[in-house]
Design an enzyme around this catalytic site. Structure first.
Site, PDB file in Angstrom:
ATOM      1  N   LYS A  78      -1.872  15.090  13.273  1.00 48.30           N
ATOM      2  CA  LYS A  78      -1.804  16.075  12.186  1.00 48.30           C
ATOM      3  C   LYS A  78      -3.106  16.238  11.413  1.00 48.30           C
ATOM      4  CE  LYS A  78       2.307  15.766   9.920  1.00 48.30           C
ATOM      5  NZ  LYS A  78       3.347  15.012   9.204  1.00 48.30           N
ATOM      6  N   GLY A 106      -5.082   1.909  13.975  1.00 48.60           N
ATOM      7  CA  GLY A 106      -4.030   2.669  14.647  1.00 48.60           C
ATOM      8  C   GLY A 106      -4.200   2.829  16.144  1.00 48.60           C
ATOM      9  N   GLY A 138      -4.760   3.483   7.785  1.00 53.47           N
ATOM     10  CA  GLY A 138      -4.619   4.214   6.518  1.00 53.47           C
ATOM     11  C   GLY A 138      -5.672   3.809   5.505  1.00 53.47           C
TER      12      GLY A 138
END
Length: 399
Positions: free
Chosen positions: A199, A355, A378
């Site tokens: 995204k 990630g 994050g």
């Protein structure tokens, strides 16, 4: 550089030391740890404490148990890999506060390790309740923050304990801040950022920030389809975030104004049904025909970005180029992994930011060649955005 007091500057000899670690590790159905890299990342800090004959008390979270006790999210499976890594006795307490924790700490001998149960079994952890922070602090004489993957959260274990105990940054946290500060504030040029993943909306802040520092930016993964749509290119049934198209247009315009080389896929591997890998085919160019969706980049894209990667002296990579978990759709991501590893082997700085990209460099067999692999996806993105990380702010500055 952002310098916080090092835990090595504290008088830890023989003391009870509470260490916030990031053991949010993946488990299989039998409850075995399937990737121990976060456990291994805590080794330098723990080894130093054990050499000081400290009584080491570890606190961590695993998953999202939502403030409820849930055996599925117990930290107990971490005990065995930790014992193997440290080669010292590691005990486990089935609560992180209260008499269970206090008694277990009382039995701890110098040079031993105690792992406490999941902090998030208590809703007070994520709500950052003052009393919970105080309860945790009561267990020890000193506090070490070493959970980079959690410091972007304002939780009890990240922000409140330093109010009650003398605190310092652990080895891993210091390393993370050192490498990410270099990327954010002082990259050796040319500086290339590679962003992928699903995204655009998740990475708006980091894209904004990188436009102020990068020389080149490659966007892959599903993010690329929204950028291609913004350029008026056909994206077929690929995942496009309509609400982010205008943002992508503004990024393309600003990159041009700033003379930043912003690269998008020049071709794609496409399918009609993700499950039917045998039907995958390559496009001739950046357009994707209707009823088809992109699942990876193609060889023209690899050829396009290869010289940019080879010339870079600093690379930050976060997010894969395609659905690399499926072998048929992994080539674009594997190509990037191999190429950035060559840059790192040549002595330049390559930081892989948390990630899926971490899984990708492991799958490609090049993890050991990368300059630095961040343990916090994050947290690394928020740091690069220029945000303050609450768990870092809570620590005292270096003298």
């Amino acid at each position: 550089m952002l310098t916080k007091r090092s835990f090595k500057d504290l008088p830890l000899e023989g003391k009870k030391v509470l260490v916030r670690v990031d053991y949010n590790v993946p488990l299989d159905k039998e409850g075995n740890v399937t990737d121990d890299s976060r456990i291994k990342a805590s080794f330098p800090t723990l080894q130093f404490l054990l050499e000081k004959k400290a009584k080491v008390i570890l606190i961590a979270h695993l998953g999202r148990p939502k403030g409820q006790i849930n055996a599925k999210y117990s930290l107990k499976p971490v005990v065995e890999p930790l014992k193997k890594l440290l080669n010292v006795p590691v005990s486990f307490a089935e609560n992180c506060v209260g008499p269970t924790a206090t008694d277990a700490v009382g039995q701890l001998k110098p040079g031993e390790v105690l792992l406490l149960e999941n902090l998030r079994f208590h809703s007070e952890e994520e709500k950052a309740k003052a009393d919970f922070g105080k309860e945790l602090a009561k267990l020890a004489d000193f506090f070490v923050q070493d959970a980079f993957g959690a410091v972007h959260r304002a939780h009890a274990s990240t922000t409140l304990i330093p109010q009650h105990l003398e605190s310092g940054a652990g080895d891993l946290l210091q390393k993370e801040l050192e490498f990410l500060t270099k990327v954010r504030s002082n990259p050796t040029r040319p500086f290339l950022a590679i962003l992928g993943g699903a995204k655009v909306s998740d990475k708006i802040g980091v894209v904004e920030s990188l436009l102020n520092t990068v020389d080149s930016l490659f966007i892959g993964g599903a993010m690329a389809y929204t950028f291609l749509k913004a350029k008026g290119i056909e994206t077929g049934e690929s995942r496009v975030e309509e609400e982010s198209v205008e943002f992508c247009k503004s990024v393309l315009k600003r990159a041009q104004e700033k003379n930043i080389s912003l690269l998008l896929p020049a071709d794609h591997l496409i399918v009609q049904d993700i499950e039917k890998t045998e039907q995958a085919k390559l496009t001739d160019n950046e357009n994707i025909p209707s009823a088809w969706k992109g699942v990876d980049t193609g060889p023209k894209t690899s050829a396009l970005i290869q010289p940019i990667i080879s010339q870079a002296k600093t690379i930050f990579w976060n997010g894969p180029a395609g659905i690399f978990e499926v072998e048929t759709y992994s080539k674009g991501t594997m190509d990037i992994a191999q190429k950035v590893a060559q840059v790192a082997k040549a002595g330049h700085t390559v930081v892989v930011g948390g990630g899926d990209s971490v899984s990708a460099v492991k799958k490609a067999g090049v993890a050991n060649d990368i300059t630095f692999i961040s343990t916090g996806g994050g947290a690394s993105l928020e740091f690069l955005e220029g945000k303050e990380l609450p768990g870092v702010v809570a620590l005292p500055d270096a003298n």
